[in-house]
Write a protein that holds these residues in place. Structure first.
Motif, mmCIF file in Angstrom:
data_model
loop_
_atom_site.group_PDB
_atom_site.id
_atom_site.type_symbol
_atom_site.label_atom_id
_atom_site.label_comp_id
_atom_site.label_asym_id
_atom_site.label_seq_id
_atom_site.Cartn_x
_atom_site.Cartn_y
_atom_site.Cartn_z
ATOM 1 N N ILE A 1 0.899 -1.233 -0.129
ATOM 2 C CA ILE A 1 0.120 0.061 0.040
ATOM 3 C C ILE A 1 0.793 1.257 0.078
ATOM 4 C CG2 ILE A 1 -1.755 1.417 1.453
ATOM 5 C CD1 ILE A 1 -3.001 -1.211 2.629
ATOM 6 N N THR B 1 0.621 3.284 -3.514
ATOM 7 C CA THR B 1 -0.464 4.364 -3.508
ATOM 8 C C THR B 1 0.108 5.677 -2.979
ATOM 9 O OG1 THR B 1 -1.904 2.434 -2.710
ATOM 10 C CG2 THR B 1 -2.643 4.878 -2.779
ATOM 11 N N SER C 1 -6.453 -2.155 6.471
ATOM 12 C CA SER C 1 -5.693 -3.080 6.451
ATOM 13 C C SER C 1 -5.222 -3.412 8.056
ATOM 14 C CB SER C 1 -4.346 -2.875 5.991
ATOM 15 O OG SER C 1 -3.376 -4.006 5.903
ATOM 16 N N LYS D 1 -6.651 3.109 3.052
ATOM 17 C CA LYS D 1 -6.260 1.563 2.713
ATOM 18 C C LYS D 1 -5.552 1.153 3.989
ATOM 19 C CE LYS D 1 -6.030 1.683 -2.098
ATOM 20 N NZ LYS D 1 -5.163 1.764 -3.568
#
Length: 326
Positions: A40, A44, A57, A53
């Protein structure tokens, strides 16, 4: 029987998907050599997309230590990052940027939770006319909005001139407590010119400087005004609900590089007041009884905007900048 059958099927699908997802994550980690948090952070860009995210997570992890990391005290974030790196067997020397990225995300996540608590505390605190600080703030609101019209008395019909319902504003703060007053004073003090203009337009919307050309183009034969202060308290309620529901995460995670603060919330209120004012004029309601319809339509419009992970309602940190540059 049909109900229980559906429940059983949904339960089976839930556990199947959960197990399948964990297996998929395990396979991807083996193939890439990176855990989900690493993927991530590396794939990202910073902002709401990354932070949300990371938040999902951590919350969805099977590890209790990771689940609770989103609710630690801000002072414990650095140690929490060390714990995450150790638990995920990530070498911080080889992945120095990961720690920095995780810290920024956790500051936003924890900060958002703390902001909700701070806003809730203000909302629950009732206006107290015996409290000198409360009275001082209320008088400041009048002075900012009506500098050339001295208030003749604390209890006065003059309060109706800035949109309160009666001769004592304290009764109008019941729904939102001090939060409503804090927001109105912030708007009037930090964006005085804009607040005064919105107040003037709310009393005489047909002569609004924001949309004079539009009035001429559409040739409206009516112009329904509204009570500035009451609408301000109502928009405070809207902003509060956006915050508590989590809808404002998109905005705050995009504009606050670290923890979002009460100032960010108040800047958002200024933006919403300005936007609602324009929206009210565009909707051109028949009478004030249409207020709830217009408000609900406006609420849905803001929610739709916030579904975009790159959305920032007022991208500039100073609300005055965002209002002036519109």
């Amino acid at each position: 029987l049909l109900f229980f059958s559906r429940m059983f099927i949904q339960l089976c699908l839930y556990f199947y998907c959960k197990c399948l997802w964990r297996c998929l994550k395990f396979v991807v980690r083996k193939l890439t050599g990176r855990c989900e948090l690493q993927r991530i952070c590396y794939n990202t860009k910073p902002g709401a997309a990354r932070t949300m995210k990371i938040e999902a997570s951590l919350k969805g992890s099977k590890s209790k230590r990771l689940q609770t990391s989103v609710s630690v005290h801000p002072d414990a974030i650095e140690k929490t990052i060390d714990d995450i790196m150790e638990l995920k067997r990530i070498n911080p020397d080889i992945n120095p940027q990961l720690g920095v990225s995780l810290q920024a995300c956790l500051l936003q996540i924890v900060g958002y939770r703390n902001l909700i608590a701070e806003v809730e505390k203000l909302r629950r605190e009732p206006y107290d006319s015996e409290n000198p600080q409360h009275e001082e703030m209320l008088l400041k609101l009048w002075k900012c909005l009506k500098p050339s019209s001295p208030l003749k008395a604390r209890i006065s019909k003059q309060w109706c001139e800035i949109g309160f319902q009666g001769d004592d504003p304290k009764t109008d703060f019941r729904g939102m407590g001090l939060l409503g007053l804090y927001n109105l004073v912030y708007f009037a003090e930090r964006d005085t010119e804009t607040a005064q203009q919105v107040l003037s337009d709310s009393l005489q919307p047909k002569y609004s400087q924001f949309s004079k050309a539009e009035w001429e183009k559409k040739k409206f034969d009516k112009a329904i005004g509204y009570s500035f202060a009451i609408v301000g308290i109502n928009i405070t309620d809207l902003a509060y609900n956006l915050l508590v529901s989590g809808a404002l995460k998109t905005h705050f995670y995009n504009v606050a590089p670290e923890a979002p603060t009460l100032t960010h919330f108040q800047q958002t209120f200024c933006y919403l007041m300005h936007e609602f004012h324009k929206f009210w004029i565009e909707e051109d309601p028949l009478d004030i009884m249409e207020f709830n319809r217009v408000r609900e339509k406006f609420h849905k419009r803001i929610l739709k905007q916030l579904q975009n992970p790159e959305m920032a309602l007022c991208p500039h940190f100073a609300a005055s900048e965002s209002l002036i540059n519109m």
